[in-house]
Design an enzyme around this catalytic site. Sequence first.
Site, mmCIF file in Angstrom:
data_model
loop_
_atom_site.group_PDB
_atom_site.id
_atom_site.type_symbol
_atom_site.label_atom_id
_atom_site.label_comp_id
_atom_site.label_asym_id
_atom_site.label_seq_id
_atom_site.Cartn_x
_atom_site.Cartn_y
_atom_site.Cartn_z
ATOM 1 N N SER A 140 -20.753 38.008 -22.311
ATOM 2 C CA SER A 140 -21.506 38.892 -21.410
ATOM 3 C C SER A 140 -20.961 40.305 -21.593
ATOM 4 O O SER A 140 -19.820 40.485 -22.043
ATOM 5 C CB SER A 140 -21.263 38.436 -19.966
ATOM 6 O OG SER A 140 -21.659 39.428 -19.057
ATOM 7 N N TYR A 153 -15.013 35.765 -13.335
ATOM 8 C CA TYR A 153 -16.106 35.709 -14.314
ATOM 9 C C TYR A 153 -15.879 36.657 -15.507
ATOM 10 O O TYR A 153 -15.901 36.205 -16.662
ATOM 11 C CB TYR A 153 -17.451 35.974 -13.627
ATOM 12 C CG TYR A 153 -18.605 35.986 -14.591
ATOM 13 C CD1 TYR A 153 -19.103 34.796 -15.128
ATOM 14 C CD2 TYR A 153 -19.190 37.175 -14.999
ATOM 15 C CE1 TYR A 153 -20.151 34.801 -16.025
ATOM 16 C CE2 TYR A 153 -20.242 37.192 -15.901
ATOM 17 C CZ TYR A 153 -20.723 36.010 -16.410
ATOM 18 O OH TYR A 153 -21.752 36.018 -17.316
HETATM 19 N N1 LIG Z 1 -28.207 36.012 -16.293
HETATM 20 C C1 LIG Z 1 -27.490 37.060 -16.671
HETATM 21 O O1 LIG Z 1 -27.707 38.178 -16.193
HETATM 22 C C2 LIG Z 1 -26.411 36.900 -17.726
HETATM 23 C C3 LIG Z 1 -25.824 38.060 -18.232
HETATM 24 C C4 LIG Z 1 -24.830 37.935 -19.193
HETATM 25 C C5 LIG Z 1 -24.426 36.686 -19.634
HETATM 26 N N2 LIG Z 1 -25.005 35.562 -19.127
HETATM 27 C C6 LIG Z 1 -24.529 34.259 -19.630
HETATM 28 O O2 LIG Z 1 -25.617 33.550 -20.185
HETATM 29 C C7 LIG Z 1 -25.381 32.145 -20.086
HETATM 30 C C8 LIG Z 1 -26.591 31.477 -19.475
HETATM 31 O O3 LIG Z 1 -26.744 31.980 -18.155
HETATM 32 P P1 LIG Z 1 -28.112 31.963 -17.370
HETATM 33 O O4 LIG Z 1 -28.332 33.301 -16.821
HETATM 34 O O5 LIG Z 1 -29.169 31.328 -18.196
HETATM 35 O O6 LIG Z 1 -27.681 31.107 -16.112
HETATM 36 P P2 LIG Z 1 -28.304 29.858 -15.423
HETATM 37 O O7 LIG Z 1 -29.788 29.946 -15.395
HETATM 38 O O8 LIG Z 1 -27.586 29.697 -14.143
HETATM 39 O O9 LIG Z 1 -27.824 28.767 -16.423
HETATM 40 C C9 LIG Z 1 -26.474 28.411 -16.532
HETATM 41 C C10 LIG Z 1 -26.393 27.273 -17.498
HETATM 42 O O10 LIG Z 1 -25.055 26.728 -17.484
HETATM 43 C C11 LIG Z 1 -25.141 25.349 -17.294
HETATM 44 N N3 LIG Z 1 -24.091 24.783 -16.458
HETATM 45 C C12 LIG Z 1 -23.603 25.297 -15.310
HETATM 46 N N4 LIG Z 1 -22.724 24.438 -14.759
HETATM 47 C C13 LIG Z 1 -22.686 23.360 -15.585
HETATM 48 C C14 LIG Z 1 -21.977 22.124 -15.562
HETATM 49 N N5 LIG Z 1 -21.146 21.808 -14.563
HETATM 50 N N6 LIG Z 1 -22.167 21.234 -16.557
HETATM 51 C C15 LIG Z 1 -23.026 21.509 -17.555
HETATM 52 N N7 LIG Z 1 -23.730 22.664 -17.648
HETATM 53 C C16 LIG Z 1 -23.564 23.566 -16.670
HETATM 54 C C17 LIG Z 1 -26.439 25.131 -16.542
HETATM 55 O O11 LIG Z 1 -26.859 23.834 -16.844
HETATM 56 P P3 LIG Z 1 -27.898 23.057 -15.899
HETATM 57 O O12 LIG Z 1 -29.219 23.553 -16.347
HETATM 58 O O13 LIG Z 1 -27.701 21.656 -16.229
HETATM 59 O O14 LIG Z 1 -27.557 23.438 -14.479
HETATM 60 C C18 LIG Z 1 -27.367 26.198 -17.051
HETATM 61 O O15 LIG Z 1 -28.141 25.801 -18.127
HETATM 62 C C19 LIG Z 1 -24.115 31.975 -19.250
HETATM 63 O O16 LIG Z 1 -23.005 31.744 -20.078
HETATM 64 C C20 LIG Z 1 -23.988 33.328 -18.558
HETATM 65 O O17 LIG Z 1 -22.665 33.623 -18.205
HETATM 66 C C21 LIG Z 1 -25.998 35.645 -18.187
#
Ligand SMILES: NC(=O)c1ccc[n+]([C@@H]2O[C@H](COP(=O)([O-])OP(=O)(O)OC[C@H]3O[C@@H](n4cnc5c(N)ncnc54)[C@H](OP(=O)(O)O)[C@@H]3O)[C@@H](O)[C@H]2O)c1
Length: 276
Positions: A140, A153
């Site tokens: 990120s 985080y």
């Molecule tokens: N959204 C943003 O603004 C942003 C910005 C920068 C970086 N990111 C990074 O991008 C990545 C994806 O994030 P996102 O925004 O798509 O978030 P999200 O919609 O909350 O998705 C998070 C993902 O992590 C998985 N996860 C969480 N806890 C878990 C567990 N206990 N066991 C297995 N899987 C688990 C979830 O799986 P389930 O579907 O099974 O719950 C989900 O697919 C993350 O690494 C996040 O830090 C996001």
Amino acid sequence: MKPKDTYAVVTGAGKGLGKSLSVELARRNKNLVLLAKEGEDLFGFGAFLTKKYGVKIHCVEVDFLQEESLATVADKLKNLNVNILVNNAGIGGSMFFDQTDIQRIDSILQVNIRMLVMLTRLLISKLKNQTSSYILNVASMASCCPIAYKSVYPASKAFVYSFSKSLAEELKCFGVHVCVLLPGPIKTNSEVSHRIEKQGWWVKAGLQTPTQLAQIGIDALFRHKSVVIPGLITKINWLLLKILPKSICIPMVSQAVKNEISAVDSAVPLKELKFT
Ligand SMILES: NC(=O)c1ccc[n+]([C@@H]2O[C@H](COP(=O)([O-])OP(=O)(O)OC[C@H]3O[C@@H](n4cnc5c(N)ncnc54)[C@H](OP(=O)(O)O)[C@@H]3O)[C@@H](O)[C@H]2O)c1
């Protein structure tokens, strides 16, 4: 003899960015192993990808917070050839450190750091067995600057960045290409979207969709990039964080997060707010 099929393994594939990354890989004709927790209709999503793109799909429902999760994944993958690993699963949140539930902190460490490293270690010999293979780690922009009220985080994402760069160096002579993706804000779920709505025009201007990010990330991975900073505004933010003294950046970014916490609608309990 027909060569054995190879697979891309994607964590957090049930929703958000992980789902878009899976679509992007399927679109490029890659067979997939989709990992996600129960309740994301993973099998329905897998069937959709097979129907639309004609790729082979294995679905593994696994919760990384369960002790046996690594053994479960090891068992499901033992007979498969893997040439791509996408470590996307990640959790975060904005809150005062002393009010954050201990279990929640432990979950961030477990999913963002421990499982990412363990899964990579688990699959490394399979990846090295291929002529060419790929690891994409999702970090990120938060990895570039310590941020108060999010403390664990950004530190976890700084770990992902450092780990990725180390591995990239170590594995380059084995044909394993390691790439780390540093997204800015993405409206992946209602909590993150709610948070982004509270931000100013600059943050909103830097918004990218999961589909855009997936295309940029996978494209860069296959072009052997080691770091991907997607989009112009994310690049400008990255540059600013690099050149400005930390004594300016840390209070500035932290204050924005603090304002956001204060501005949060009382309908959303702080404890449940996610901020990735
Ligand atoms: N959204 C943003 O603004 C942003 C910005 C920068 C970086 N990111 C990074 O991008 C990545 C994806 O994030 P996102 O925004 O798509 O978030 P999200 O919609 O909350 O998705 C998070 C993902 O992590 C998985 N996860 C969480 N806890 C878990 C567990 N206990 N066991 C297995 N899987 C688990 C979830 O799986 P389930 O579907 O099974 O719950 C989900 O697919 C993350 O690494 C996040 O830090 C996001």
